[in-house]
Design a protein around this motif. Sequence first.
Motif, PDB file in Angstrom:
ATOM      1  N   UNK A 137       0.824  -1.206   0.000  1.00  0.00           N
ATOM      2  CA  UNK A 137       0.000   0.000   0.000  1.00  0.00           C
ATOM      3  C   UNK A 137       0.860   1.259   0.000  1.00  0.00           C
ATOM      4  N   UNK A 138       0.336   2.293  -0.641  1.00  0.00           N
ATOM      5  CA  UNK A 138       0.931   3.615  -0.608  1.00  0.00           C
ATOM      6  C   UNK A 138       0.189   4.431   0.442  1.00  0.00           C
ATOM      7  N   UNK A 139       0.949   5.018   1.340  1.00  0.00           N
ATOM      8  CA  UNK A 139       0.377   5.845   2.396  1.00  0.00           C
ATOM      9  C   UNK A 139       0.949   7.251   2.240  1.00  0.00           C
ATOM     10  N   UNK A 140       0.165   8.179   1.686  1.00  0.00           N
ATOM     11  CA  UNK A 140       0.660   9.551   1.633  1.00  0.00           C
ATOM     12  C   UNK A 140       0.722  10.114   3.052  1.00  0.00           C
ATOM     13  N   UNK A 141       1.882  10.630   3.415  1.00  0.00           N
ATOM     14  CA  UNK A 141       2.102  11.140   4.767  1.00  0.00           C
ATOM     15  C   UNK A 141       2.526  12.600   4.715  1.00  0.00           C
ATOM     16  N   UNK A 142       2.210  13.298   5.760  1.00  0.00           N
ATOM     17  CA  UNK A 142       2.640  14.684   5.891  1.00  0.00           C
ATOM     18  C   UNK A 142       3.485  14.807   7.151  1.00  0.00           C
TER      19      UNK A 142
END
Length: 160
Positions: A78-83
Motif C-alpha cells: 500500500x501507498x500511504x501519503x504522509x505529511x
Amino acid sequence: MSRYIEQAIDALYTQINADLPGKLTDVETDSSLAAGALPAPVAILKYQAPADMRTPLVQIYDLGLSPHDEDGQRHGVYDVPCRVTLAVGSDADIAAGEVKARRYVDALMRSVVNDSTLGGSAVQCLFTGAQASLELNESTPTRHVYDFDFDVTVQSTVGG
C-alpha cells in the motif's frame, strides 16, 4: 488496513526521531553556527496537533491509503501519503526566523531523503513536495511552518 498506516507513520517517526538531532548538528556546523543554535524538536508527534504551539515541533500523520498498484491489495502493498509538519518559532525578526526555519528544513530533508527505505521499514519513501506558511499571533512567537509530503510504500509480511 490501519496496520499499513501505522507502519508508514512509525517508519517516518523512527527515522526522524533517530536522525534529526544529528542532522541539526551537521547543519549547525555547515552553517558556522554555535552548537545548540538549532535545538532538537521539543516533541515529534505521530498525529496532528493543530493547537500545539510549541516550537520547534514535528508532527507526522497520514493523508489516506491506496493499493500500490493493481496487485497491491492482493500482495499487501500500500501507498500511504504522509505529511510531516515542521514548526519553527522566531521573534519579531521574521527574516532571521525564515533563515532559521530553512536550516531546520535542510536537516529534516537530510534525515529522510538519504534513506529511501527508512531503515528498511518501508518499500520506499518518496518526497513529493513541501509548502511553507507563516503564522503570526500577538500572544505567541511567530511560527514558520513547513508541510512536507511523502509517499510511503509499505508491505505487510502477512499479505493483504
